[in-house]
Enzyme design. Structure first.
Site, PDB file in Angstrom:
ATOM      1  N   ASP A 196       7.604   9.455  -4.625  1.00 36.09           N
ATOM      2  CA  ASP A 196       7.740  10.654  -5.459  1.00 36.09           C
ATOM      3  C   ASP A 196       9.219  11.013  -5.553  1.00 36.09           C
ATOM      4  OD1 ASP A 196       8.447  12.043  -3.135  1.00 36.09           O
ATOM      5  OD2 ASP A 196       6.733  13.416  -3.196  1.00 36.09           O
ATOM      6  N   CYS A 237       7.655   9.499   0.323  1.00 40.58           N
ATOM      7  CA  CYS A 237       7.784  10.838  -0.252  1.00 40.58           C
ATOM      8  C   CYS A 237       8.836  11.557   0.585  1.00 40.58           C
ATOM      9  CB  CYS A 237       6.437  11.565  -0.291  1.00 40.58           C
ATOM     10  SG  CYS A 237       5.696  11.941   1.317  1.00 40.58           S
ATOM     11  N   THR A 254       8.655  13.379   3.241  1.00 42.93           N
ATOM     12  CA  THR A 254       8.439  13.201   4.680  1.00 42.93           C
ATOM     13  C   THR A 254       7.694  11.913   5.037  1.00 42.93           C
ATOM     14  OG1 THR A 254       6.344  14.370   4.498  1.00 42.93           O
ATOM     15  CG2 THR A 254       8.285  15.699   5.040  1.00 42.93           C
ATOM     16  N   HIS A 302      -1.575  -4.161  15.758  1.00 43.79           N
ATOM     17  CA  HIS A 302      -2.814  -3.544  16.244  1.00 43.79           C
ATOM     18  C   HIS A 302      -3.659  -2.924  15.139  1.00 43.79           C
ATOM     19  CE1 HIS A 302      -1.516  -3.013  20.747  1.00 43.79           C
ATOM     20  NE2 HIS A 302      -1.361  -4.248  20.304  1.00 43.79           N
ATOM     21  N   HIS A 327      -8.678  -5.689  18.445  1.00 47.82           N
ATOM     22  CA  HIS A 327      -8.229  -4.771  17.405  1.00 47.82           C
ATOM     23  C   HIS A 327      -9.070  -4.905  16.139  1.00 47.82           C
ATOM     24  CE1 HIS A 327      -4.960  -3.937  20.061  1.00 47.82           C
ATOM     25  NE2 HIS A 327      -4.615  -5.218  20.074  1.00 47.82           N
TER      26      HIS A 327
END
Ligand code: RB5
Length: 144
Positions: free
Chosen positions: A8, A65, A67, A98, A133
């Site tokens: 963004d 974005c 954050t 994992h 996993h």
């Protein structure tokens, strides 16, 4: 590798730098993000990138974005997407080893301790360990 990237308005510079660095290293990068500061909604960007990825042909995707939080939250709502927010070399490696992440997310407004391209490269060089996993990743994928 064949990489999809989307962002963004909060991560234009980060995205631009990653595209440049990855292409310089010989990777194919499809840029589905925005290239201006005009405001857009990160869920729309996540949807666009996820749908393109799920159509096939890509090794993994990168979402950015401000954050890395909102766009990864949105991406993880989409069945088949496992998007990991990566903060350092350890989380970069573990998200593949994992969790078999198929997207990694970063924030354009975060000051990371190391270059983001280093974390991307660590993710790319890591291998999914499967084994125990696989059971856990399978349970994630079974969630609706
Ligand atoms: C946009 O202003 C900002 O909220 C977005 O880029 C992201 O940080 C949200 O998680």
């Amino acid at each position: 590798m064949n990489i999809i990237i989307a962002n963004d308005h909060g991560a234009v510079d980060l995205k631009t730098g990653l595209v440049k660095a990855l292409r310089a290293k010989g990777h194919t990068v499809e840029n589905l993000g925005v290239d201006s500061a005009d405001s857009v909604d990160y869920p729309d960007i996540a949807r666009l990138a996820a749908d393109r990825f799920l159509a096939g042909g890509f090794d993994f995707g990168i979402l950015c974005c401000g954050t890395g939080i909102g766009i990864s939250m949105a991406a993880n709502k989409i069945h088949g997407i496992r998007c990991a927010q990566v903060f350092d070399l350890f989380t970069a490696e573990m998200s593949k080893a994992h969790n078999d992440a198929n997207f990694i997310a970063f924030g354009g407004r975060i000051v990371y301790a190391i270059p983001v391209i280093d974390m991307v490269e660590k993710f790319m060089s890591a291998a999914y360990e499967a084994g125990r996993h696989a059971r856990r990743v399978g349970k994630i994928d079974a969630m609706r």
